[in-house]
Design a protein around this motif. Structure first.
Motif, short mmCIF file in Angstrom:
data_model
loop_
_atom_site.label_atom_id
_atom_site.label_comp_id
_atom_site.label_asym_id
_atom_site.label_seq_id
_atom_site.Cartn_x
_atom_site.Cartn_y
_atom_site.Cartn_z
N VAL A 1 0.85 -1.20 0.00
CA VAL A 1 0.00 0.00 0.00
C VAL A 1 0.88 1.25 0.00
O VAL A 1 0.60 2.23 -0.71
N LEU A 2 1.95 1.22 0.78
CA LEU A 2 2.88 2.35 0.83
C LEU A 2 3.43 2.67 -0.57
O LEU A 2 3.58 3.84 -0.94
N PHE B 1 1.08 4.79 -2.42
CA PHE B 1 1.17 6.18 -1.97
C PHE B 1 2.40 6.85 -2.58
O PHE B 1 2.32 7.97 -3.09
N LEU C 1 -3.94 9.81 -5.35
CA LEU C 1 -3.60 10.06 -3.95
C LEU C 1 -4.85 10.30 -3.13
O LEU C 1 -5.01 9.76 -2.02
N HIS C 2 -5.76 11.10 -3.67
CA HIS C 2 -7.02 11.38 -2.96
C HIS C 2 -7.79 10.08 -2.74
O HIS C 2 -8.34 9.85 -1.65
N LEU D 1 -6.17 8.09 0.07
CA LEU D 1 -6.43 8.72 1.37
C LEU D 1 -7.89 8.54 1.79
O LEU D 1 -8.19 8.33 2.97
N LEU D 2 -8.78 8.61 0.80
CA LEU D 2 -10.21 8.45 1.08
C LEU D 2 -10.51 7.03 1.57
O LEU D 2 -11.26 6.83 2.53
N GLN D 3 -9.89 6.06 0.91
CA GLN D 3 -10.05 4.65 1.29
C GLN D 3 -9.56 4.45 2.73
O GLN D 3 -10.24 3.81 3.55
N ALA D 4 -8.41 5.02 3.05
CA ALA D 4 -7.86 4.90 4.41
C ALA D 4 -8.78 5.57 5.42
O ALA D 4 -9.05 5.03 6.50
N LYS D 5 -9.30 6.74 5.06
CA LYS D 5 -10.19 7.47 5.96
C LYS D 5 -11.46 6.66 6.23
O LYS D 5 -11.92 6.56 7.36
N LEU E 1 -11.91 3.44 6.08
CA LEU E 1 -11.61 2.30 6.94
C LEU E 1 -11.37 2.75 8.37
O LEU E 1 -11.85 2.15 9.33
N ARG E 2 -10.65 3.87 8.53
CA ARG E 2 -10.39 4.35 9.88
C ARG E 2 -11.66 4.88 10.54
O ARG E 2 -11.88 4.62 11.75
N ASP E 3 -12.50 5.57 9.78
CA ASP E 3 -13.76 6.07 10.34
C ASP E 3 -14.63 4.91 10.84
O ASP E 3 -15.32 5.03 11.85
N LEU F 1 -13.78 2.32 12.25
CA LEU F 1 -13.30 1.79 13.54
C LEU F 1 -13.80 2.59 14.72
O LEU F 1 -13.80 2.10 15.85
#
Lengths: 280, 280
Positions: B248-249, B252, B264-265, B268-272, B274-276, B278
């Motif tokens: 994944v890195l 990026f 890039l967006h 970042l959106l995918q990560a957000k 997944l994090r949201d 949690l």
């Protein structure tokens, strides 16, 4: 510090927190907000964060004694130069962007010689966005990096520092280049790692995460638009910083692959010492 | 659940928190502590965490109705098999180690057929260590993974689950292999990344760190001895998990190097997202 009219361009989390803090500490007689999103500005007026969101930006800028741009970084230079067409020669122009070199270069290249701009970056924030999350104490005891250049007016540098200090922050001067290198390591690279970690976790494992995973990935909840701009504006320093972390990662991977407890322990101990030194 | 004698081998943060919680919830009539560090056990007796730290481990083990080993992972199997020489056939043997496959394999290979062991792992902890940081609420609403195998006695599995539930935890059954794969992704790989990030930061940049860096690297303050054991015991799953994050890195890095805001967006959106999902 007493400012007559403070103009904030971009009243989101940072702009809104500046307004809330300036209000609470009576730093400005009047706070005006400008920005692209009319509904956001309306909410900021209704909640009392700002006094008004004038429909005529030129008139607002003419009254500004200090004008600070708090938009996403990719728009900052343009917003500063736009305002520069309207402000009085006494106005100090500054910003709160997380990157500095490109912004400062672009502004200094386009700014009329009689106008004064100094870049700044408060090391404070949140993964939240919008004026609803404005926090009047966001800058208390936080560090704000102010980034003068040889072109900067010393009086303007002093006043930008005083402004942040009047919001409760400490200030430190750095060159835009040094600033960008530093925050790549302290903020931008951690953001990429947290995002990669969050994105790599299969969804069925979400229920198995505990506080460790949540702490480590918290910043990945940050706004993708804002972070796309930051990472691209600070491109080379971010790539260099990622390479530096990867070099350390390689040493961990080798120690694990080689089943070398002594080397692995030493790497973990070094990391612990550095982390302990930061405090909680 | 009412246990007559609970024996805890290794009274550190986890063992001490089990003692504190069992005491507060009246889960055991008597709590005995065993371990290599006499001074630690003495402190645990003096602070009332455990009733006694018998000098004769054999006598203590003979009285155990439930015996739980909470030492660093590399010692757990040995401590279980040592205790197994002394315990009564009614005793349930378990552990609280962060890795399971090697421990369970080693214990099952060495355990007399009439004795009963089931592995367990509470997904709770702290970067702190020692019984001074014991917390009677550490397991409340936390998940404990219990890892039976085809060899496990169903009654023992049920009682280990009941034990953790009586401390306020939820339990979930997984195979030792699935457990190790899962916690590599949720805990061990994040630990390595946090440690690499902490270790890569030049010391002169420490004053420039803010909450983001501190959150992201918090777990790097964990005990190097404990983590050396965990990472080596779960070697292959940790290496696989690191490779998955690195993949994944790479995406990026390419998006940043290519100055591609759309890609890039999206990352970042995918990560957000997944994090949201949690929560905080």
């Amino acid at each position: 510090m007493q400012i007559d009219t403070l103009v904030i361009v971009g009243v989101g989390l940072i702009g809104g927190s500046i307004a809330a803090s300036a209000r609470q500490r009576s730093v400005a007689r009047q706070i005006l907000g400008l920005g692209r999103h009319h509904s956001t500005l309306e909410r900021a007026v209704q909640s009392g964060l700002i006094d008004a969101a004038p429909a005529d930006p030129a008139a607002a800028c003419r009254r500004a004694e200090l004008l600070i741009v708090c938009t996403p970084v990719q728009d900052i230079a343009e917003r500063i130069l736009e305002a520069a067409a309207w402000v009085s020669p006494n106005c100090i122009l500054t910003d709160a962007g997380s990157t500095k070199q490109l912004i400062v270069e672009k502004v200094e290249a386009g700014l009329a010689p009689h106008l004064r701009f100094v870049g700044g970056h408060p090391l404070a924030g949140s993964e939240k966005r919008g004026p609803e999350h404005a926090n009047p104490r966001l800058f208390e005891d936080r560090l704000v990096i102010v980034t003068p250049t040889p072109r900067s007016d010393p009086e303007a540098v002093r006043r930008v520092c005083e402004f942040w200090q009047s919001l409760g922050a400490r200030t430190r001067l750095m060159s835009p280049e040094d600033h960008d290198q530093a925050v790549a390591a302290t903020s931008h690279v951690p953001h990429v790692l947290a995002a990669a970690l969050a994105a790599a976790l299969p969804e069925d494992l979400h229920p198995l995460t505990a506080t460790g995973f949540r702490d480590t990935t918290r910043i990945a909840a940050g706004d993708p638009e804002i972070w796309t701009g930051i990472l691209l504006q600070n491109r080379q320093a971010v790539l260099d910083g990622l390479a530096a972390v990867e070099a350390v990662l390689r040493r961990f991977q080798s120690a694990i692959a080689d089943q070398d407890p002594a080397v692995l322990h030493e790497l973990l101990l070094q990391a612990k010492r550095l982390r302990d030194a930061l405090g909680s």
